[in-house]
Motif scaffolding. Sequence first.
Motif, PDB file in Angstrom:
ATOM      1  N   ARG A   1       0.849  -1.205   0.000  1.00 43.48           N
ATOM      2  CA  ARG A   1       0.000   0.000   0.000  1.00 43.48           C
ATOM      3  C   ARG A   1       0.880   1.249   0.000  1.00 43.48           C
ATOM      4  O   ARG A   1       1.970   1.273   0.561  1.00 43.48           O
ATOM      5  CB  ARG A   1      -0.995  -0.005   1.149  1.00 43.48           C
ATOM      6  CG  ARG A   1      -0.591   0.198   2.588  1.00 43.48           C
ATOM      7  CD  ARG A   1       0.664  -0.333   3.085  1.00 43.48           C
ATOM      8  NE  ARG A   1       0.790  -0.344   4.526  1.00 43.48           N
ATOM      9  CZ  ARG A   1       1.552   0.498   5.232  1.00 43.48           C
ATOM     10  NH1 ARG A   1       2.282   1.407   4.615  1.00 43.48           N
ATOM     11  NH2 ARG A   1       1.629   0.399   6.547  1.00 43.48           N
ATOM     12  N   ALA A   3       0.598   4.768   1.564  1.00 41.28           N
ATOM     13  CA  ALA A   3      -0.247   5.225   2.673  1.00 41.28           C
ATOM     14  C   ALA A   3       0.171   6.609   3.165  1.00 41.28           C
ATOM     15  O   ALA A   3       0.645   6.774   4.280  1.00 41.28           O
ATOM     16  CB  ALA A   3      -0.186   4.213   3.819  1.00 41.28           C
ATOM     17  N   PRO A   4      -0.005   7.625   2.309  1.00 42.59           N
ATOM     18  CA  PRO A   4       0.432   8.951   2.744  1.00 42.59           C
ATOM     19  C   PRO A   4      -0.474   9.543   3.827  1.00 42.59           C
ATOM     20  O   PRO A   4      -1.673   9.295   3.837  1.00 42.59           O
ATOM     21  CB  PRO A   4       0.338   9.790   1.460  1.00 42.59           C
ATOM     22  CG  PRO A   4      -0.684   9.101   0.625  1.00 42.59           C
ATOM     23  CD  PRO A   4      -0.574   7.633   0.952  1.00 42.59           C
ATOM     24  N   SER A   5       0.129  10.301   4.719  1.00 47.46           N
ATOM     25  CA  SER A   5      -0.636  11.100   5.675  1.00 47.46           C
ATOM     26  C   SER A   5      -0.785  12.492   5.063  1.00 47.46           C
ATOM     27  O   SER A   5       0.225  13.121   4.762  1.00 47.46           O
ATOM     28  CB  SER A   5       0.122  11.246   6.993  1.00 47.46           C
ATOM     29  OG  SER A   5       0.346   9.993   7.561  1.00 47.46           O
ATOM     30  N   GLU A  28      -4.082   8.232   5.055  1.00 48.70           N
ATOM     31  CA  GLU A  28      -4.037   8.080   6.513  1.00 48.70           C
ATOM     32  C   GLU A  28      -4.393   9.427   7.154  1.00 48.70           C
ATOM     33  O   GLU A  28      -3.516  10.216   7.510  1.00 48.70           O
ATOM     34  CB  GLU A  28      -2.662   7.589   6.939  1.00 48.70           C
ATOM     35  CG  GLU A  28      -2.297   6.302   6.210  1.00 48.70           C
ATOM     36  CD  GLU A  28      -1.669   5.239   7.079  1.00 48.70           C
ATOM     37  OE1 GLU A  28      -0.682   5.530   7.748  1.00 48.70           O
ATOM     38  OE2 GLU A  28      -2.191   4.101   7.055  1.00 48.70           O
ATOM     39  N   TYR A  30      -2.279   6.019  15.532  1.00 48.71           N
ATOM     40  CA  TYR A  30      -1.622   5.468  14.343  1.00 48.71           C
ATOM     41  C   TYR A  30      -1.290   3.979  14.488  1.00 48.71           C
ATOM     42  O   TYR A  30      -1.588   3.174  13.595  1.00 48.71           O
ATOM     43  CB  TYR A  30      -0.359   6.290  14.029  1.00 48.71           C
ATOM     44  CG  TYR A  30       0.630   5.547  13.174  1.00 48.71           C
ATOM     45  CD1 TYR A  30       0.365   5.289  11.839  1.00 48.71           C
ATOM     46  CD2 TYR A  30       1.826   5.058  13.716  1.00 48.71           C
ATOM     47  CE1 TYR A  30       1.254   4.573  11.051  1.00 48.71           C
ATOM     48  CE2 TYR A  30       2.717   4.340  12.948  1.00 48.71           C
ATOM     49  CZ  TYR A  30       2.434   4.097  11.623  1.00 48.71           C
ATOM     50  OH  TYR A  30       3.307   3.377  10.859  1.00 48.71           O
ATOM     51  N   VAL A  36      -3.084   1.465  11.785  1.00 49.15           N
ATOM     52  CA  VAL A  36      -2.312   0.912  10.672  1.00 49.15           C
ATOM     53  C   VAL A  36      -2.376  -0.628  10.685  1.00 49.15           C
ATOM     54  O   VAL A  36      -2.471  -1.268   9.638  1.00 49.15           O
ATOM     55  CB  VAL A  36      -0.872   1.483  10.720  1.00 49.15           C
ATOM     56  CG1 VAL A  36       0.018   0.711  11.665  1.00 49.15           C
ATOM     57  CG2 VAL A  36      -0.245   1.547   9.361  1.00 49.15           C
ATOM     58  N   ARG A  73       8.450   1.477   3.870  1.00 47.66           N
ATOM     59  CA  ARG A  73       8.291   2.820   4.435  1.00 47.66           C
ATOM     60  C   ARG A  73       9.621   3.319   4.973  1.00 47.66           C
ATOM     61  O   ARG A  73      10.628   2.603   4.942  1.00 47.66           O
ATOM     62  CB  ARG A  73       7.227   2.796   5.527  1.00 47.66           C
ATOM     63  CG  ARG A  73       7.540   1.857   6.666  1.00 47.66           C
ATOM     64  CD  ARG A  73       6.340   1.719   7.595  1.00 47.66           C
ATOM     65  NE  ARG A  73       6.626   0.782   8.668  1.00 47.66           N
ATOM     66  CZ  ARG A  73       5.719   0.336   9.531  1.00 47.66           C
ATOM     67  NH1 ARG A  73       4.469   0.739   9.441  1.00 47.66           N
ATOM     68  NH2 ARG A  73       6.059  -0.498  10.497  1.00 47.66           N
ATOM     69  N   LEU A  75      10.218   4.534  11.124  1.00 48.40           N
ATOM     70  CA  LEU A  75       9.126   3.734  11.688  1.00 48.40           C
ATOM     71  C   LEU A  75       9.578   2.346  12.145  1.00 48.40           C
ATOM     72  O   LEU A  75       8.750   1.508  12.491  1.00 48.40           O
ATOM     73  CB  LEU A  75       7.975   3.626  10.667  1.00 48.40           C
ATOM     74  CG  LEU A  75       7.230   4.960  10.474  1.00 48.40           C
ATOM     75  CD1 LEU A  75       6.253   4.886   9.311  1.00 48.40           C
ATOM     76  CD2 LEU A  75       6.484   5.366  11.745  1.00 48.40           C
TER      77      LEU A  75
HETATM   78  N1  GLU Z   1       1.085   7.361   6.928  1.00 47.22           N
HETATM   79  C1  GLU Z   1       2.434   7.141   7.341  1.00 47.22           C
HETATM   80  C2  GLU Z   1       3.322   8.238   6.811  1.00 47.22           C
HETATM   81  O1  GLU Z   1       2.957   8.918   5.871  1.00 47.22           O
HETATM   82  C3  GLU Z   1       2.967   5.822   6.847  1.00 47.22           C
HETATM   83  C4  GLU Z   1       2.604   4.770   7.757  1.00 47.22           C
HETATM   84  C5  GLU Z   1       3.102   3.415   7.364  1.00 47.22           C
HETATM   85  O2  GLU Z   1       3.615   3.234   6.269  1.00 47.22           O
HETATM   86  O3  GLU Z   1       2.914   2.532   8.164  1.00 47.22           O
HETATM   87  O4  GLU Z   1       4.377   8.438   7.363  1.00 47.22           O
END
Ligand code: GLU
Length: 320
Positions: free
Chosen positions: A15, A17-19, A51, A190, A194, A208, A212
């Motif tokens: 995925r 998954a941009p915030s 996100e 979060y 997630v 990512r 993280l």
């Molecule tokens: N939404 C998060 C971000 O933009 C990514 C989270 C993830 O990949 O688990 O930093």
Amino acid sequence: MSPIPMVRELAQITRLAPSPTGALHLGNARTFVINWVLARRHGWRVLFRIEDLDGPRVKPEAVGQVQDTLRWLGLDWDGQPTIQSDDFEGHASAVGRLARLGLAYPCELTRREIAEAASAPHDGAADPTPSTRPDPLAPSDFDRPDSNWRFVSPDRAVRFSDQFLGARETHPRADAGDFVIWTKRGTPAYQLAVVVDDARQGVTQVVRGDDLVASTGQQVLLYEALGLEPIPTYTHLPLVVGPDGRRLAKRHGDSRVEHYRQHGVPLERILGLLGSWSIPNQPRTAMDLAEFAGRFDLDTMPRGPARFTPEDDAWLLGRC
Ligand code: GLU
């Protein structure tokens, strides 16, 4: 003779998954481009998930902008985008399940208050467990969604194998104590969101930034506590930093992809810069996405953070 077992390759799903907390900068763009390249090369399905639960920092206007920027970079995805806040029921029921297992409890203390209590001189060895953790742990109902809820973090290490970093070990309780899984704003945190979303969407490949890595330990604990599957395979990529070695941010000037796009910088230059950071011995040369995809190899990607320099900025803008 026994029949030859059929080996079925399970469908892999990743995925983007941009915030939507602001426009994408060159560092975010690099991570998304590499995620997409790996996915298309290996035939993974690519989901797109916005996100939007990232607290007060979410900017509604950024939702469309982020999609537009990613499309401009040449990325695509399979199916319609999903929005994280649409699965409110799923997130709340996961907290309910943990509460019933005696693995979640309401707690109003902030991280700072907990840290201060833990480092008080009379307190002996620092213990990141808030004093509000019920003792003994008892099943409860998730009956106060306007309170912070914390996860009962076990006192053990979590091991996982990272496709870029190799074998990793984190200690979520030492790193984050009983971390928050539901916030007093009435929204999932979060770490919980997630995990619930990735499991529901069948995500098997998470690519990512390596900021993280510590979160991964917390997320694996939640997968295990909730009995969710599949626990994804993780690939954590180095971040892009500024000339001072700190992660790319506003203090380093305007490094948003949109900033360069508005100045008429061609896409191939942006990708050329990302390529020079990601492909060994690759000079800054304009390249298209197919060339990037053809030359990029996770195994030879430079291990350290990429450094965005004033010379990179001048090259993008055609000033050198
Ligand atoms: N939404 C998060 C971000 O933009 C990514 C989270 C993830 O990949 O688990 O930093």
